[in-house]
Design a protein around this motif. Structure first.
Motif, mmCIF file in Angstrom:
data_model
loop_
_atom_site.group_PDB
_atom_site.id
_atom_site.type_symbol
_atom_site.label_atom_id
_atom_site.label_comp_id
_atom_site.label_asym_id
_atom_site.label_seq_id
_atom_site.Cartn_x
_atom_site.Cartn_y
_atom_site.Cartn_z
ATOM 1 N N THR A 137 32.645 75.664 58.607
ATOM 2 C CA THR A 137 33.010 74.492 59.402
ATOM 3 C C THR A 137 33.211 74.896 60.861
ATOM 4 O OG1 THR A 137 35.308 74.843 58.705
ATOM 5 C CG2 THR A 137 34.039 73.210 57.491
ATOM 6 N N ASP A 138 33.316 73.895 61.723
ATOM 7 C CA ASP A 138 33.473 74.178 63.153
ATOM 8 C C ASP A 138 34.698 73.473 63.729
ATOM 9 O OD1 ASP A 138 32.600 71.578 63.037
ATOM 10 O OD2 ASP A 138 31.039 71.796 64.573
ATOM 11 N N LEU A 139 35.792 73.439 62.960
ATOM 12 C CA LEU A 139 37.022 72.849 63.480
ATOM 13 C C LEU A 139 37.486 73.667 64.676
ATOM 14 C CD1 LEU A 139 38.895 72.101 60.122
ATOM 15 C CD2 LEU A 139 37.324 70.638 61.421
ATOM 16 N N THR A 140 38.064 72.980 65.660
ATOM 17 C CA THR A 140 38.390 73.668 66.906
ATOM 18 C C THR A 140 39.738 73.219 67.447
ATOM 19 O OG1 THR A 140 37.530 74.229 69.116
ATOM 20 C CG2 THR A 140 37.258 71.957 68.391
ATOM 21 N N PRO A 141 40.496 74.126 68.075
ATOM 22 C CA PRO A 141 41.779 73.743 68.668
ATOM 23 C C PRO A 141 41.568 72.999 69.981
ATOM 24 C CG PRO A 141 41.358 76.068 69.052
ATOM 25 C CD PRO A 141 40.244 75.575 68.179
ATOM 26 N N VAL A 142 42.452 72.021 70.250
ATOM 27 C CA VAL A 142 42.360 71.280 71.510
ATOM 28 C C VAL A 142 43.536 71.571 72.443
ATOM 29 C CG1 VAL A 142 40.838 69.447 70.716
ATOM 30 C CG2 VAL A 142 43.281 69.237 70.329
ATOM 31 N N PHE A 143 44.688 71.922 71.900
ATOM 32 C CA PHE A 143 45.793 72.421 72.723
ATOM 33 C C PHE A 143 46.813 73.109 71.833
ATOM 34 C CE2 PHE A 143 47.158 68.072 71.713
ATOM 35 C CZ PHE A 143 48.493 68.234 71.367
ATOM 36 N N SER A 144 47.562 74.009 72.430
ATOM 37 C CA SER A 144 48.553 74.767 71.666
ATOM 38 C C SER A 144 49.810 73.931 71.464
ATOM 39 C CB SER A 144 48.914 76.056 72.403
ATOM 40 O OG SER A 144 49.546 75.774 73.644
ATOM 41 N N THR A 145 50.538 74.258 70.401
ATOM 42 C CA THR A 145 51.793 73.559 70.133
ATOM 43 C C THR A 145 52.949 74.548 70.040
ATOM 44 O OG1 THR A 145 51.286 73.575 67.743
ATOM 45 C CG2 THR A 145 50.690 71.596 69.002
ATOM 46 N N THR A 146 53.070 75.253 68.921
ATOM 47 C CA THR A 146 54.258 76.076 68.690
ATOM 48 C C THR A 146 53.886 77.461 68.163
ATOM 49 O OG1 THR A 146 54.464 75.369 66.373
ATOM 50 C CG2 THR A 146 55.559 74.005 68.050
ATOM 51 N N ASN A 196 50.165 78.107 66.958
ATOM 52 C CA ASN A 196 49.731 76.881 66.296
ATOM 53 C C ASN A 196 49.067 75.939 67.296
ATOM 54 O OD1 ASN A 196 50.726 77.375 63.595
ATOM 55 N ND2 ASN A 196 52.769 77.163 64.460
ATOM 56 N N ALA A 197 48.233 75.063 66.783
ATOM 57 C CA ALA A 197 47.495 74.161 67.673
ATOM 58 C C ALA A 197 47.198 72.846 66.975
ATOM 59 C CB ALA A 197 46.182 74.814 68.119
ATOM 60 N N VAL A 198 46.917 71.837 67.785
ATOM 61 C CA VAL A 198 46.305 70.612 67.275
ATOM 62 C C VAL A 198 44.811 70.894 67.175
ATOM 63 C CG1 VAL A 198 45.690 68.222 67.829
ATOM 64 C CG2 VAL A 198 48.042 69.013 68.118
ATOM 65 N N VAL A 199 44.246 70.599 66.018
ATOM 66 C CA VAL A 199 42.857 70.953 65.710
ATOM 67 C C VAL A 199 42.078 69.699 65.348
ATOM 68 C CG1 VAL A 199 41.395 72.195 64.051
ATOM 69 C CG2 VAL A 199 43.497 73.264 64.935
ATOM 70 N N THR A 200 40.834 69.631 65.807
ATOM 71 C CA THR A 200 39.976 68.495 65.466
ATOM 72 C C THR A 200 38.564 68.976 65.210
ATOM 73 O OG1 THR A 200 39.352 66.235 66.130
ATOM 74 C CG2 THR A 200 39.286 67.927 67.836
ATOM 75 N N ARG A 201 37.667 68.051 64.911
ATOM 76 C CA ARG A 201 36.260 68.406 64.760
ATOM 77 C C ARG A 201 35.661 68.684 66.136
ATOM 78 N NH1 ARG A 201 37.573 64.183 61.348
ATOM 79 N NH2 ARG A 201 37.156 62.710 63.029
ATOM 80 N N ALA A 202 34.700 69.604 66.197
ATOM 81 C CA ALA A 202 34.139 70.019 67.482
ATOM 82 C C ALA A 202 33.594 68.834 68.274
ATOM 83 C CB ALA A 202 33.043 71.064 67.261
ATOM 84 N N ASP A 203 32.972 67.872 67.602
ATOM 85 C CA ASP A 203 32.381 66.715 68.297
ATOM 86 C C ASP A 203 33.444 65.828 68.941
ATOM 87 O OD1 ASP A 203 29.883 67.556 67.581
ATOM 88 O OD2 ASP A 203 29.643 66.133 65.918
ATOM 89 N N ALA A 259 48.851 65.863 74.063
ATOM 90 C CA ALA A 259 49.370 67.074 74.699
ATOM 91 C C ALA A 259 50.522 66.733 75.638
ATOM 92 C CB ALA A 259 48.251 67.785 75.460
ATOM 93 N N ASP A 260 50.395 65.629 76.348
ATOM 94 C CA ASP A 260 51.485 65.190 77.231
ATOM 95 C C ASP A 260 52.747 64.880 76.424
ATOM 96 O OD1 ASP A 260 49.884 65.458 79.452
ATOM 97 O OD2 ASP A 260 49.363 63.325 79.577
ATOM 98 N N ALA A 261 52.557 64.310 75.245
ATOM 99 C CA ALA A 261 53.710 64.000 74.395
ATOM 100 C C ALA A 261 54.410 65.276 73.953
ATOM 101 C CB ALA A 261 53.269 63.181 73.185
ATOM 102 N N TYR A 262 53.641 66.276 73.543
ATOM 103 C CA TYR A 262 54.229 67.546 73.116
ATOM 104 C C TYR A 262 54.992 68.215 74.254
ATOM 105 C CZ TYR A 262 52.490 68.286 68.345
ATOM 106 O OH TYR A 262 52.285 68.230 66.989
ATOM 107 N N ALA A 263 54.574 67.974 75.494
ATOM 108 C CA ALA A 263 55.223 68.598 76.646
ATOM 109 C C ALA A 263 56.510 67.891 77.064
ATOM 110 C CB ALA A 263 54.248 68.631 77.831
ATOM 111 N N ASP A 300 52.489 77.262 75.718
ATOM 112 C CA ASP A 300 51.379 76.647 76.447
ATOM 113 C C ASP A 300 50.267 77.676 76.619
ATOM 114 O OD1 ASP A 300 51.000 75.135 79.771
ATOM 115 O OD2 ASP A 300 49.732 75.115 77.995
ATOM 116 N N VAL A 301 49.270 77.613 75.747
ATOM 117 C CA VAL A 301 48.095 78.469 75.822
ATOM 118 C C VAL A 301 46.894 77.563 76.034
ATOM 119 C CG1 VAL A 301 46.658 80.152 74.609
ATOM 120 C CG2 VAL A 301 49.141 80.166 74.288
ATOM 121 N N SER A 302 46.036 77.895 76.981
ATOM 122 C CA SER A 302 44.919 77.007 77.310
ATOM 123 C C SER A 302 43.959 76.886 76.137
ATOM 124 C CB SER A 302 44.164 77.549 78.530
ATOM 125 O OG SER A 302 43.429 78.716 78.191
ATOM 126 N N ALA A 303 43.251 75.766 76.110
ATOM 127 C CA ALA A 303 42.254 75.545 75.065
ATOM 128 C C ALA A 303 41.178 76.619 75.113
ATOM 129 C CB ALA A 303 41.631 74.154 75.219
#
Length: 350
Positions: A154-163, A286-293, A304-308, A328-331
């Protein structure tokens, strides 16, 4: 992860290792920067809330009309959230929490309506995402995601870091690692990424030694020195806390935040703790992860703004007793780490 969602040793890629003295770097620096941003955000946020109250409008709570399966969905209309559209997303997690409640509340103020879908089994949030049943998940670290992607193509990918969560060695029967007897039985997670993390922690604690070229996914077969003849007992990471006081186990290796609050076990009870903010701990962010598309969907910027938001940080602090922190680690960095880990995982299976 899980949110599910970090060791300190010496192998090159993701062993446990203590952070150097002096100026903070890597995760530690990002945590310090995040805290400064949250303090500034709190002051700014208070000003916005006061202004809204004076105007008499408050926050508009419009209706959400979308479901999962086709990415995050927008419903046109007035209200908060940049261009005025509300967006609805379903996010898979690994258990109800104060953090989830805070994220949902804060995100709604910015036009993002979050529905949490929680699973007990750590494989299900990823399979649900692949199947289109949810739009994203928030429960795993990069090492766990890399193992899943390689095993399932699969190609699931992180979009921003969390914890990131601190891990340690805990025991219901002894008060010091020196009290471990010969042949002691130690529970470690049975999945590749967290099992490796546990072995790195045991190495950093001086209990075992791993081979020099074990890479990022060592197994018990890579233990080259075990003076006490320790026996490793693989158990599902989420169930290790429930077996903490099993008389057949002498110790367990697990995340400090995994224990139920009723157990009244925290970092101070650990026989050994890793350094979750060392640079070597990056695979365990840890990160929020979604499908690559769907990686560039507007919803993730709002999330991401909410998590901040400082209210989310406060909820996490209360819930985890400080054992889990927002980082806070960049995508780009998350994806680079993911690619390296996937390469390592493929080499193991080739």
């Amino acid at each position: 992860m899980s949110d599910h969602d970090a060791p300190q040793s010496t192998p090159a890629a993701d062993p446990p290792a203590g952070a150097p003295a002096g100026a903070p770097a890597g995760l530690r620096a990002s945590l310090d920067d995040s805290r400064r941003k949250r303090r500034r955000g709190l002051l700014t946020g208070l000003g916005v809330v006061v202004a809204a109250a004076l105007v008499g409008g408050g926050f508009w709570a419009g209706s959400a009309t979308a479901g999962a399966g086709d990415g995050a969905q927008a419903a046109t209309g007035g209200g908060a959230g940049g261009g005025g559209d509300r967006i609805s997303v379903k996010i898979a997690g690994s258990g109800e929490s104060d953090l989830q409640d805070a994220v949902k509340t804060v995100a709604a103020e910015d036009g993002l309506d979050v529905t949490w879908v929680n699973f007990d089994d750590w494989t299900l949030p990823n399979s649900a995402l692949v199947a289109g049943e949810v739009d994203a998940n928030a429960f795993q670290h990069t090492a766990f995601l890399s193992a899943y992607n390689v095993a399932n193509d699969t190609d699931l990918t992180p979009v921003f870091s969390t914890t990131i969560t601190q891990w340690g060695v805990f025991s219901a029967t002894i008060d010091d690692l020196d009290d471990l007897g010969r042949g002691a039985r130690i529970a470690i997670p049975d999945d590749a990424s967290n099992g490796a993390r546990a072995l790195f922690i045991l190495q950093a604690a001086g209990l075992i030694e791993l081979g020099p070229d074990v890479g990022v996914y060592p197994t018990v077969d890579d233990v080259v020195s075990n003076d006490l003849g320790l026996e490793f007992v693989p158990i599902g990471a989420t169930t290790i806390p429930t077996q903490f006081d099993d008389p057949s186990l002498d110790a367990v290796v697990v995340g400090t935040s995994y224990f139920d609050p009723s157990q009244q076990i925290d970092a101070e009870d650990a026989l050994y703790l890793d350094d979750s903010l060392s640079d070597e701990s990056r695979p365990y962010v840890n990160a929020v992860v979604t499908r690559a598309d769907d990686a560039d969907d507007e919803a993730w910027t709002r999330l991401a703004d909410a998590y901040a938001d400082p209210r989310v940080a406060a909820a996490l602090e209360k819930e985890s007793f400080g054992n889990t922190v927002l980082v806070d680690v960049s995508a780009a960095d998350l994806r680079s780490t993911l690619a390296d880990l996937e390469t390592a995982a493929r080499e193991l299976t080739s």
